[in-house]
Structures are given as structure tokens and as C-alpha cells.
Enzyme design. Sequence first.
Site, PDB file in Angstrom:
ATOM      1  N   ASP A  59      -7.156  14.303   3.447  1.00 27.06           N
ATOM      2  CA  ASP A  59      -7.118  14.543   2.004  1.00 27.06           C
ATOM      3  C   ASP A  59      -5.674  14.879   1.639  1.00 27.06           C
ATOM      4  OD1 ASP A  59      -7.247  15.412  -0.612  1.00 27.06           O
ATOM      5  OD2 ASP A  59      -9.143  16.496  -0.323  1.00 27.06           O
ATOM      6  N   TYR A 165       0.731  10.537 -15.644  1.00 24.46           N
ATOM      7  CA  TYR A 165       0.931   9.540 -14.575  1.00 24.46           C
ATOM      8  C   TYR A 165       2.381   9.071 -14.567  1.00 24.46           C
ATOM      9  CZ  TYR A 165       0.025   5.294 -11.784  1.00 24.46           C
ATOM     10  OH  TYR A 165       0.044   4.306 -10.821  1.00 24.46           O
ATOM     11  N   PHE A 198      -1.722  -4.807 -10.065  1.00 21.23           N
ATOM     12  CA  PHE A 198      -2.216  -5.479  -8.860  1.00 21.23           C
ATOM     13  C   PHE A 198      -3.731  -5.343  -8.752  1.00 21.23           C
ATOM     14  CE2 PHE A 198       1.260  -6.688  -5.892  1.00 21.23           C
ATOM     15  CZ  PHE A 198       2.327  -6.368  -6.701  1.00 21.23           C
TER      16      PHE A 198
HETATM   17  N1  LIG Z   1      -3.043  -1.331  -8.368  1.00 20.47           N
HETATM   18  C1  LIG Z   1      -2.043  -1.230  -9.254  1.00 20.47           C
HETATM   19  O1  LIG Z   1      -1.956  -2.025 -10.210  1.00 20.47           O
HETATM   20  C2  LIG Z   1      -0.981  -0.174  -9.105  1.00 20.47           C
HETATM   21  C3  LIG Z   1       0.161  -0.274  -9.893  1.00 20.47           C
HETATM   22  C4  LIG Z   1       1.172   0.677  -9.758  1.00 20.47           C
HETATM   23  C5  LIG Z   1       1.026   1.696  -8.838  1.00 20.47           C
HETATM   24  N2  LIG Z   1      -0.099   1.783  -8.088  1.00 20.47           N
HETATM   25  C6  LIG Z   1      -0.191   2.906  -7.122  1.00 20.47           C
HETATM   26  O2  LIG Z   1      -0.490   2.434  -5.829  1.00 20.47           O
HETATM   27  C7  LIG Z   1      -1.114   3.481  -5.084  1.00 20.47           C
HETATM   28  C8  LIG Z   1      -2.308   2.899  -4.342  1.00 20.47           C
HETATM   29  O3  LIG Z   1      -3.199   2.366  -5.270  1.00 20.47           O
HETATM   30  P1  LIG Z   1      -4.094   1.069  -5.022  1.00 20.47           P
HETATM   31  O4  LIG Z   1      -3.951   0.237  -6.239  1.00 20.47           O
HETATM   32  O5  LIG Z   1      -3.851   0.470  -3.667  1.00 20.47           O
HETATM   33  O6  LIG Z   1      -5.552   1.730  -5.113  1.00 20.47           O
HETATM   34  P2  LIG Z   1      -6.802   1.637  -4.138  1.00 20.47           P
HETATM   35  O7  LIG Z   1      -7.897   2.322  -4.881  1.00 20.47           O
HETATM   36  O8  LIG Z   1      -7.040   0.246  -3.678  1.00 20.47           O
HETATM   37  O9  LIG Z   1      -6.369   2.533  -2.884  1.00 20.47           O
HETATM   38  C9  LIG Z   1      -6.175   3.918  -2.970  1.00 20.47           C
HETATM   39  C10 LIG Z   1      -6.726   4.579  -1.710  1.00 20.47           C
HETATM   40  O10 LIG Z   1      -6.489   5.998  -1.808  1.00 20.47           O
HETATM   41  C11 LIG Z   1      -7.607   6.636  -1.245  1.00 20.47           C
HETATM   42  N3  LIG Z   1      -7.738   8.024  -1.692  1.00 20.47           N
HETATM   43  C12 LIG Z   1      -8.354   8.487  -2.804  1.00 20.47           C
HETATM   44  N4  LIG Z   1      -8.322   9.835  -2.830  1.00 20.47           N
HETATM   45  C13 LIG Z   1      -7.685  10.228  -1.705  1.00 20.47           C
HETATM   46  C14 LIG Z   1      -7.364  11.491  -1.152  1.00 20.47           C
HETATM   47  N5  LIG Z   1      -7.709  12.647  -1.777  1.00 20.47           N
HETATM   48  N6  LIG Z   1      -6.715  11.541   0.034  1.00 20.47           N
HETATM   49  C15 LIG Z   1      -6.377  10.388   0.674  1.00 20.47           C
HETATM   50  N7  LIG Z   1      -6.647   9.161   0.195  1.00 20.47           N
HETATM   51  C16 LIG Z   1      -7.304   9.086  -0.971  1.00 20.47           C
HETATM   52  C17 LIG Z   1      -8.795   5.775  -1.688  1.00 20.47           C
HETATM   53  O11 LIG Z   1      -9.929   6.027  -0.864  1.00 20.47           O
HETATM   54  C18 LIG Z   1      -8.241   4.386  -1.538  1.00 20.47           C
HETATM   55  O12 LIG Z   1      -8.539   3.815  -0.273  1.00 20.47           O
HETATM   56  C19 LIG Z   1      -1.420   4.598  -6.090  1.00 20.47           C
HETATM   57  O13 LIG Z   1      -0.414   5.581  -5.991  1.00 20.47           O
HETATM   58  C20 LIG Z   1      -1.284   3.907  -7.437  1.00 20.47           C
HETATM   59  O14 LIG Z   1      -0.875   4.786  -8.473  1.00 20.47           O
HETATM   60  C21 LIG Z   1      -1.111   0.878  -8.189  1.00 20.47           C
END
Ligand SMILES: NC(=O)c1ccc[n+]([C@@H]2O[C@H](COP(=O)([O-])OP(=O)(O)OC[C@H]3O[C@@H](n4cnc5c(N)ncnc54)[C@H](O)[C@@H]3O)[C@@H](O)[C@H]2O)c1
Length: 257
Positions: A59, A165, A198
Site C-alpha cells: 500500500d 491532482y 492512455f
Molecule cells: N491513464 C492515463 O491516462 C494517465 C494519464 C496521466 C497520468 N496517469 C498516471 O499514471 C499512474 C498509473 O495509472 P494507470 O493509468 O496505469 O492506472 P491503472 O488503474 O491501470 O493502474 C494503477 C494501479 O495502481 C494500483 N493501486 C491502487 N491503489 C494502490 C495503493 N494504495 N497502493 C499500491 N497500488 C495501488 C491499482 O491496483 C492499479 O493496479 C497514476 O499515477 C496516474 O495518475 C495516468
Amino acid sequence: MDVSQGSVLITGGAGGFGGATARRLAALGAKVVLADVADERGQALAAELGNGATYVRTDIRDEASIERAVATATALAPLRAVVIAHGGPPPPDKGGRTVGRDGGRVSTAHFAHMINVFLVSAYTVSAVAAQAMAANEPLASNQRGVIINTASIAGFEGQPGQVPYGAAKGGIIAMALNLARDLAPLGIRSMAIAPGTFLTFAYGAMGNDKAQETFGPLVLNPKRMGDPDEYAMLAQQIVENDFLNATTIRLDGGQRF
Ligand SMILES: NC(=O)c1ccc[n+]([C@@H]2O[C@H](COP(=O)([O-])OP(=O)(O)OC[C@H]3O[C@@H](n4cnc5c(N)ncnc54)[C@H](O)[C@@H]3O)[C@@H](O)[C@H]2O)c1
């Protein structure tokens, strides 16, 4: 940075960005540790990757939990790279514009939650990982490790309703250079990736087609959401290219709103 004899820690390792990056870095020979709370997805991916890949329930709001994840990686092999790509639990109350049409405001608890989940945790993972990397024998290149954080284009130009954010992701952008300066004497690099939109699990509830239809047209070119493997390609390049340091790279198909 040659990670073939080392370990790699990925927070959010069972997620969209984390999972895609795990596949690429495992293919380079690294022993990959997936730190996440999605037990089923994490265990399944670790089994698929093989080569000592391990899922460790972590976590990111809990420093001791992060320390255990780093210890798991260093027990496998010297920690050479950390990729910080976790999400987190939802805020305690609703967000929106700082002051909404109804006159209510976004609570400080909401703001603090977002800073904790996306910025404080990223600092803790970076610092705990760097401490472990500092104990590594340097490679012939004189490098000990590399840290990759995940920002967002919201850290540059957030939208209405994105103050918490955007502030957290702006902090990630600021940390890229500051961490690089602090860690340069140790031969540790620091970079951040600022993704646009993404198609990851974060959009899962919406359904892939609906997400593409809604967000694809916002991208300048190509007119679609990013593929998590496009993030992983850049993460791999950052790991392998020692001259990439101290900055944030936008990865957004030209999206500016
Ligand atoms: N997808 C997008 O468009 C996008 C754009 C910009 C930035 N981001 C950033 O990318 C990062 C990853 O996002 P993603 O899009 O791959 O999302 P995702 O939901 O595919 O993956 C996020 C992962 O984090 C895990 N998670 C959740 N709570 C948690 C905790 N307390 N401890 C550990 N892990 C935990 C989830 O189980 C999940 O596997 C984030 O920081 C997000 O802000 C995403």
C-alpha cells in the site's frame, strides 16, 4: 543502465502503465517486483513474467509497506530501477471546481488525500529506493540506478476541477530535477514521464470503446488514446539511456487540453 543482472521495482505494477513496463523490463532480464494492491492481477502477471518476478502486496500510503517492497527487490538482486506508476483509493469526498456553482468548496481533506496518494507516496518510494540503490556497486558506467516517476499533462495544464491532482503532478515534475541533483553524487538518475490520455485500467469501468470515443478526439495526432506499451517503450528508453536525466518528458500525442 543495464538491468539484466538487477532487480526492478514497479509500484502499480499490476496496473496499465506498470504492467506494460514490467513486461518490457522483464524481457531485458531484470527480476521484476510488482508492488500493488490488486492481488489477483499482480500474482497472475508475476507468474506470466517468470525469471524471479514477484508480486508483493504494497500500500503506497504506508511507508513500512514501501520499505518491504524495496527489501523484496534488493533480496532478489541489486535494485537498478524503480518505476512509480500507482493509482490510489478515491478521495474521501467529492471533488470539482475549488468553489462550485452550489457555493461549496473542495475540502482540504480532499486536497491532502490527492497529494498523499500521488506525491507524498512518490517521494517515499523514490527516497527508499534511492537509499537501497546507494548501497549498490556501481556498474562500469559509474551508474547505480534510475528512478522514473509518473507525472501527467495535468501537472502542466490541468483542467477545471483538477487543482488537487494537478498540484500533485506538478510536484512530480518539480521533483524530477531536484531528485536528480541530490542523487547525482551517488550515480542515480531521476526522470518523470507526463502522459496524456492512455487506455489503462483507470478507464476500465467506462468500457474501452466509450473511452476511445470520448478521449481519442482530444489528442492532436494520432486521434486515439495512448497504448500503455507506448509508456513502457519510453520507460525502457529512460532505463537504458544514461544521458536522460533530471527532466519530465511529455507523452501525449500533442494533446494540450
Ligand atoms: N491513464 C492515463 O491516462 C494517465 C494519464 C496521466 C497520468 N496517469 C498516471 O499514471 C499512474 C498509473 O495509472 P494507470 O493509468 O496505469 O492506472 P491503472 O488503474 O491501470 O493502474 C494503477 C494501479 O495502481 C494500483 N493501486 C491502487 N491503489 C494502490 C495503493 N494504495 N497502493 C499500491 N497500488 C495501488 C491499482 O491496483 C492499479 O493496479 C497514476 O499515477 C496516474 O495518475 C495516468
